[in-house]
Design an enzyme around this catalytic site. Structure first.
Site, mmCIF file in Angstrom:
data_model
loop_
_atom_site.group_PDB
_atom_site.id
_atom_site.type_symbol
_atom_site.label_atom_id
_atom_site.label_comp_id
_atom_site.label_asym_id
_atom_site.label_seq_id
_atom_site.Cartn_x
_atom_site.Cartn_y
_atom_site.Cartn_z
ATOM 1 N N GLU A 22 0.682 -1.136 -0.264
ATOM 2 C CA GLU A 22 -0.100 -0.108 0.111
ATOM 3 C C GLU A 22 0.878 1.108 0.057
ATOM 4 O O GLU A 22 1.842 1.254 0.968
ATOM 5 C CB GLU A 22 -0.754 0.268 1.220
ATOM 6 C CG GLU A 22 -2.205 0.467 1.317
ATOM 7 C CD GLU A 22 -3.001 -0.380 0.087
ATOM 8 O OE1 GLU A 22 -3.153 -0.130 -1.047
ATOM 9 O OE2 GLU A 22 -3.558 -1.478 0.607
ATOM 10 N N HIS A 23 0.421 2.238 -0.693
ATOM 11 C CA HIS A 23 1.291 3.471 -0.877
ATOM 12 C C HIS A 23 2.765 3.315 -1.252
ATOM 13 O O HIS A 23 3.552 4.087 -0.988
ATOM 14 C CB HIS A 23 1.122 4.126 0.352
ATOM 15 C CG HIS A 23 -0.207 4.907 0.481
ATOM 16 N ND1 HIS A 23 -0.715 6.010 -0.110
ATOM 17 C CD2 HIS A 23 -1.410 4.484 1.083
ATOM 18 C CE1 HIS A 23 -1.809 6.262 0.225
ATOM 19 N NE2 HIS A 23 -2.280 5.440 0.925
ATOM 20 N N ASP A 25 3.347 2.580 -4.887
ATOM 21 C CA ASP A 25 3.343 2.464 -6.157
ATOM 22 C C ASP A 25 3.909 3.653 -6.941
ATOM 23 O O ASP A 25 4.650 3.965 -7.836
ATOM 24 C CB ASP A 25 2.038 2.226 -6.915
ATOM 25 C CG ASP A 25 0.796 3.081 -6.657
ATOM 26 O OD1 ASP A 25 0.908 3.906 -5.437
ATOM 27 O OD2 ASP A 25 -0.449 3.001 -6.994
ATOM 28 N N GLY A 109 -13.074 2.416 -1.927
ATOM 29 C CA GLY A 109 -11.444 1.926 -1.981
ATOM 30 C C GLY A 109 -11.307 0.650 -2.948
ATOM 31 O O GLY A 109 -10.384 -0.129 -2.745
ATOM 32 N N SER A 111 -11.769 0.805 -6.334
ATOM 33 C CA SER A 111 -11.121 1.109 -7.538
ATOM 34 C C SER A 111 -12.262 1.103 -8.745
ATOM 35 O O SER A 111 -12.219 0.941 -9.895
ATOM 36 C CB SER A 111 -9.968 0.451 -8.385
ATOM 37 O OG SER A 111 -8.929 0.582 -7.282
ATOM 38 N N SER A 112 -13.406 1.809 -8.122
ATOM 39 C CA SER A 112 -14.606 1.702 -9.161
ATOM 40 C C SER A 112 -14.273 2.852 -10.162
ATOM 41 O O SER A 112 -14.545 2.630 -11.541
ATOM 42 C CB SER A 112 -15.723 2.406 -8.630
ATOM 43 O OG SER A 112 -15.800 3.618 -7.828
ATOM 44 N N ASP A 153 -3.675 0.646 -9.247
ATOM 45 C CA ASP A 153 -5.250 0.089 -9.423
ATOM 46 C C ASP A 153 -5.554 -0.142 -11.380
ATOM 47 O O ASP A 153 -6.156 -1.192 -11.485
ATOM 48 C CB ASP A 153 -6.256 1.243 -9.334
ATOM 49 C CG ASP A 153 -6.236 1.780 -7.634
ATOM 50 O OD1 ASP A 153 -5.530 1.009 -7.008
ATOM 51 O OD2 ASP A 153 -6.542 2.876 -7.261
#
Ligand code: GLA
Length: 340
Positions: A22-23, A25, A109, A111-112, A153
């Protein structure tokens, strides 16, 4: 007929849940998301010069004249920003009239928005590679929101393979598909709505950049390098990123070996790092994660995604968690065979 549209093609793009990483990328680190069996399906027919779109979840009709040359951020209805931004990135002059159906809640959260971008890309006939689709969709996300998100994402949603999670090296942009055994459950539970707009997401990106200005790329940094950072907050942010990259490697290895106890421990550690060092969790999220981590049959639980709300993800023995969605690893954005 789907909605009020005679369908001539359908496109599906999944949502994603990030298992770990997480965090990481936006500093070229490692992330390990999995596309899920929830997503957005777009049914449409070709239309020259415009996109017209309705959604099962929201009132109103989006109309985007093509080629689109405006500011996608101000398009109404608001979800249309992602559609207009994607058409703009692709320079499309031929569009479609269609209808969207989604079973990924917006603002959860999962990623729509990336799913919508990738679905629209495929619907506009984009024929490049998954990486090229992801890079285009990421630029569209930035144009639509102004939030400096990474590529995780969009890359997961563009490239995913059924039955697998996608290990992404956000530095050299290579991926490895790792099988997710069906002898464990992957569970997602919605905790609270969130938006990265106006959130501390951009602050975190800036703090990581400050860390890199002092010690070089976090991707290559060690914890000894991190200890040299003067500013306490920046040091904690960097500590999360460097330790999280390590956890992703260990998690991928443990998944290949079906070592579920190790997977769980890494998820617990990853959550603590997000809570204490990166400060993207909430007390509500922490309470839900802690409760699951104490439950029989649960290997591990953690918050997933950008944070400040959203969902948690847990790995457990089959049936151990019934108060959440059991999700299965699904294929990426694709044109579907015509409906019967
Ligand atoms: C959001 C962003 C991603 C990534 C995650 C945190 O989902 O869109 O690029 O930074 O947050 O891991």
């Amino acid at each position: 007929m789907t909605g009020d549209v005679e369908t001539s093609f359908r496109v599906h793009a999944p949502g994603r849940v990030n298992l770990i990483g997480e965090h990481t990328d936006y500093t070229g680190g490692l992330a390990f998301p999995m596309a899920i069996d929830r997503g957005i399906t777009l049914s449409a027919q070709r239309r020259a010069g415009r996109i017209e779109l309705t959604s099962a979840d929201a009132p109103g009709r989006l109309i985007v004249e093509l080629p689109f040359s405006g500011d996608p951020a101000v398009v109404e209805p608001q979800w249309g920003s992602f559609v207009a931004a994607m058409a703009q990135q692709l320079g499309s002059s031929d569009g479609f009239v269609g209808h969207l159906v989604s079973d990924i809640p917006a603002g959860a959260g999962l990623s729509s928005s990336a799913a919508l971008e990738c679905a629209v890309g495929r619907a506009l006939g984009f024929e490049g590679t998954a990486l090229e689709l992801a890079q285009t969709a990421r630029r569209a996300e930035h144009a639509a929101t102004g939030v400096p998100t990474g590529i995780m994402d969009q890359y997961c949603i563009a490239a995913a393979m059924q039955g697998h999670a996608t290990l992404i090296d956000c530095g050299d942009l290579t991926i490895e598909q790792v099988a997710v055994p069906d002898e464990i459950d992957v569970v997602v539970r919605f905790i609270a709505h969130r938006t990265l707009l106006g959130s501390a997401y951009a602050d975190r990106v800036a703090e990581c950049a400050r860390a890199e200005a002092q010690i070089g790329p976090l991707r290559d940094a060690t914890l000894d390098d991190v200890a040299r950072i003067d500013d306490t907050t920046v040091r904690r942010r960097a500590h999360h990123v460097v330790s999280e990259n390590r956890r992703v490697r260990d998690f991928a290895s443990a998944l290949r070996h079906r070592d579920y106890a190790t997977l769980g421990r890494l998820m617990v550690d990853g959550h603590a790092s997000l809570r204490d060092d990166f400060e993207t969790s909430t007390t509500q999220m922490d309470a839900a994660v802690d409760e699951l981590n104490g439950r029989a049959g649960v290997f591990g639980a953690r918050m997933t995604g950008g944070g400040f709300g959203g969902c948690l993800v847990a790995l457990c023995e089959p049936g151990a968690i019934s108060d959440g969605w059991v999700v299965t690893p699904s294929a990426g954005a694709r044109v579907l065979p015509p409906a019967d």
